[in-house]
Write a protein that holds these residues in place. Structure first.
Motif, PDB file in Angstrom:
ATOM      1  N   GLN A   1       3.317   1.368  -3.389  1.00  0.00           N
ATOM      2  CA  GLN A   1       2.689   1.631  -4.687  1.00  0.00           C
ATOM      3  C   GLN A   1       2.300   3.099  -4.794  1.00  0.00           C
ATOM      4  OE1 GLN A   1      -0.686   2.232  -5.696  1.00  0.00           O
ATOM      5  NE2 GLN A   1      -1.497   2.383  -3.629  1.00  0.00           N
ATOM      6  N   HIS A   2       2.039   3.712  -3.661  1.00  0.00           N
ATOM      7  CA  HIS A   2       1.747   5.144  -3.616  1.00  0.00           C
ATOM      8  C   HIS A   2       2.980   5.935  -4.086  1.00  0.00           C
ATOM      9  CE1 HIS A   2      -0.612   8.510  -2.193  1.00  0.00           C
ATOM     10  NE2 HIS A   2       0.408   8.963  -1.482  1.00  0.00           N
TER      11      HIS A   2
ATOM     12  N   ALA B   1       0.832  -1.208   0.000  1.00  0.00           N
ATOM     13  CA  ALA B   1       0.000   0.000   0.000  1.00  0.00           C
ATOM     14  C   ALA B   1       0.863   1.254   0.000  1.00  0.00           C
ATOM     15  CB  ALA B   1      -0.933  -0.005   1.212  1.00  0.00           C
TER      16      ALA B   1
ATOM     17  N   ALA C   1      -7.387   3.860   8.064  1.00  0.00           N
ATOM     18  CA  ALA C   1      -7.244   5.274   7.687  1.00  0.00           C
ATOM     19  C   ALA C   1      -6.238   5.415   6.552  1.00  0.00           C
ATOM     20  CB  ALA C   1      -6.807   6.091   8.900  1.00  0.00           C
ATOM     21  N   THR C   2      -5.137   4.667   6.627  1.00  0.00           N
ATOM     22  CA  THR C   2      -4.110   4.767   5.585  1.00  0.00           C
ATOM     23  C   THR C   2      -4.638   4.259   4.249  1.00  0.00           C
ATOM     24  OG1 THR C   2      -2.463   4.362   7.281  1.00  0.00           O
ATOM     25  CG2 THR C   2      -1.729   4.194   5.009  1.00  0.00           C
ATOM     26  N   PHE C   3      -5.272   3.078   4.267  1.00  0.00           N
ATOM     27  CA  PHE C   3      -5.781   2.524   3.010  1.00  0.00           C
ATOM     28  C   PHE C   3      -6.818   3.470   2.400  1.00  0.00           C
ATOM     29  CE2 PHE C   3      -4.812  -2.098   4.522  1.00  0.00           C
ATOM     30  CZ  PHE C   3      -3.478  -1.895   4.250  1.00  0.00           C
ATOM     31  N   THR C   4      -7.687   4.051   3.249  1.00  0.00           N
ATOM     32  CA  THR C   4      -8.689   4.993   2.744  1.00  0.00           C
ATOM     33  C   THR C   4      -8.006   6.208   2.115  1.00  0.00           C
ATOM     34  OG1 THR C   4     -10.151   4.315   4.541  1.00  0.00           O
ATOM     35  CG2 THR C   4     -10.741   6.333   3.366  1.00  0.00           C
ATOM     36  N   GLY C   5      -7.008   6.747   2.829  1.00  0.00           N
ATOM     37  CA  GLY C   5      -6.304   7.929   2.331  1.00  0.00           C
ATOM     38  C   GLY C   5      -5.555   7.670   1.030  1.00  0.00           C
ATOM     39  N   ILE C   6      -5.150   6.414   0.804  1.00  0.00           N
ATOM     40  CA  ILE C   6      -4.450   6.074  -0.437  1.00  0.00           C
ATOM     41  C   ILE C   6      -5.448   5.880  -1.579  1.00  0.00           C
ATOM     42  CG2 ILE C   6      -3.175   4.218  -1.586  1.00  0.00           C
ATOM     43  CD1 ILE C   6      -1.570   3.882   1.001  1.00  0.00           C
ATOM     44  N   VAL C   7      -6.562   5.221  -1.284  1.00  0.00           N
ATOM     45  CA  VAL C   7      -7.502   4.859  -2.357  1.00  0.00           C
ATOM     46  C   VAL C   7      -8.279   6.074  -2.871  1.00  0.00           C
ATOM     47  CG1 VAL C   7      -9.656   3.624  -2.828  1.00  0.00           C
ATOM     48  CG2 VAL C   7      -7.761   2.427  -1.750  1.00  0.00           C
ATOM     49  N   VAL C   8      -8.794   6.908  -1.961  1.00  0.00           N
ATOM     50  CA  VAL C   8      -9.726   7.964  -2.375  1.00  0.00           C
ATOM     51  C   VAL C   8      -9.157   8.896  -3.467  1.00  0.00           C
ATOM     52  CG1 VAL C   8     -10.976  10.004  -1.561  1.00  0.00           C
ATOM     53  CG2 VAL C   8     -11.152   7.855  -0.317  1.00  0.00           C
ATOM     54  N   PRO C   9      -7.932   9.403  -3.342  1.00  0.00           N
ATOM     55  CA  PRO C   9      -7.447  10.312  -4.389  1.00  0.00           C
ATOM     56  C   PRO C   9      -7.280   9.645  -5.758  1.00  0.00           C
ATOM     57  CG  PRO C   9      -6.123  10.520  -2.406  1.00  0.00           C
ATOM     58  CD  PRO C   9      -6.974   9.304  -2.235  1.00  0.00           C
ATOM     59  N   VAL C  10      -7.218   8.310  -5.789  1.00  0.00           N
ATOM     60  CA  VAL C  10      -7.054   7.619  -7.071  1.00  0.00           C
ATOM     61  C   VAL C  10      -8.388   7.498  -7.807  1.00  0.00           C
ATOM     62  CG1 VAL C  10      -6.085   5.558  -8.156  1.00  0.00           C
ATOM     63  CG2 VAL C  10      -5.192   6.330  -5.975  1.00  0.00           C
TER      64      VAL C  10
END
Lengths: 108, 241
Positions: free
Chosen positions: B126-127, B123, B181-190
């Motif tokens: 890949q960011h 996670a 929280a981290t996974f959400t923060g990574i996924v949403v902007p994509v």
């Protein structure tokens, strides 16, 4: 450590490593067709969403918790909103965690 | 001496440090799991050495948990190894996703980076690989995340094994939320176009519907559904142009 334990750990370690190394081993010898390359672009979003959504909507792993008293849901929504609005990962994590812990404390 | 360095890229030490630093929420989130694994392993009948060896050589949280619960239930060695294989199969997707980035690296890099490839490191890294800059040191960032996650996992396994049940309630504190929280923060902007949004929705729906399936098979199905829906919408939109 007994022989059984040694075999168990060796077996688990070998299968896990082979899975993780599977594609890395190929190195530059393999060239994915364009369709596969396109497909792989969806992997992070698909996997991370699939891990996160059940965690947030069923925090105990068994029961749906679809209301505002779910601290997991509140925290994740705030993380998502911050990430969407400001494109800043650390603020999204920090903001979500703050809301999560405050909500848990208030709702306890 | 001529200084031909390109100032716009962070050097390898900065990348290494940033990889460790950006994994911090994951360290916080996975520490309780390692601690609980360490404490539970003793009651499943695993010796202290074997508990630590499992974290040291297998290094795959969910399969370690499943292994000790199967052990406690009296399952045989072959069953546990096969289950480990199925549970960790998703890592092949991570391996394939990262291949274009590591293809140019020597085996002495690829082997350890593969060994340390977890959900959390995938996670975070890949960011970084997705970032626009063309830094030639992104594998150092990857390594930084690996080293931080690995030492964290070992330390907390050890603490868990030593303390036994002396720290009650750590699993109740909700530190795992750091991961959500981290996974959400990574996924949403994509989620910038319809195929990506649809891929996320499909993955979420399938993950919820298939959550009762054993051995994380639901996660594999959800990933597959997300990828297929994303590809399908993408090709439809291409065709409409």
């Amino acid at each position: 450590m007994s022989n059984d334990e040694l075999l168990l750990i060796a077996g688990m370690a070998i299968v896990t490593f082979l899975i993780r190394y599977s594609f890395f081993a190929l190195g530059d010898k393999v060239h994915f067709p364009p369709l596969v390359k396109r497909a792989l672009r969806y992997v992070p979003v698909a996997v991370l969403t699939a891990i996160t959504v059940p965690m947030v909507l069923l925090p105990d792993g068994q029961h749906w918790h679809l209301d505002w008293r779910n601290a997991w849901l509140l925290g994740a929504v705030v993380s998502g909103l911050i990430a969407w609005r400001y494109q800043h990962l650390l603020s999204a994590i920090g903001g979500g965690m703050a809301v999560f812990f405050i909500a848990r404390w208030l709702l306890a | 001496m001529l200084n031909l360095s390109i100032p716009s890229y962070p050097d390898y030490r900065t990348e290494l440090w940033h990889g460790a630093r950006d994994s911090l929420p994951m360290l916080v989130g996975s520490a309780p799991f390692a601690l609980i694994f360490g404490t539970l392993a003793a009651s499943s009948g695993l010796s202290a050495m074997a508990t630590l060896a499992m974290s040291l050589f297998v290094y795959a949280g969910s399969s370690q948990f499943i292994a000790i619960s199967l052990l406690a239930g009296g399952a045989g060695l072959a069953v546990i190894v096969v289950t480990t294989f199925v549970v960790n199969l998703r890592h092949a997707l991570y391996s394939a996703t990262f291949l274009p980035y590591v293809a140019g690296l020597a085996q002495r890099w690829r082997i350890p980076l593969a060994f340390w490839l977890t959900d959390e490191t995938f996670a975070v890294v890949q960011h970084r690989y997705g970032a626009a800059d063309a830094s030639p040191h992104k594998h150092w960032y990857y390594l930084g995340s690996c080293l931080a996650m690995y030492s964290n996992w070992l330390i907390w396994t050890l603490v868990g094994g030593l303390l036994g049940h002396a720290v009650p309630g750590l699993d109740q504190m909700g530190l795992e939320f750091a991961m959500a929280a981290t996974f959400t923060g990574i996924v949403v902007p994509v989620l910038k176009n319809r195929p990506m949004v649809a891929a996320a929705l499909a993955a979420a729906v399938v993950a919820l519907a298939a959550r009762e399936l054993p051995y994380k098979l639901g996660l594999m199905l959800a990933a597959l559904a997300g990828v297929l829906v994303g590809l399908w919408l993408e090709s439809r939109e291409e065709g409409a142009k």
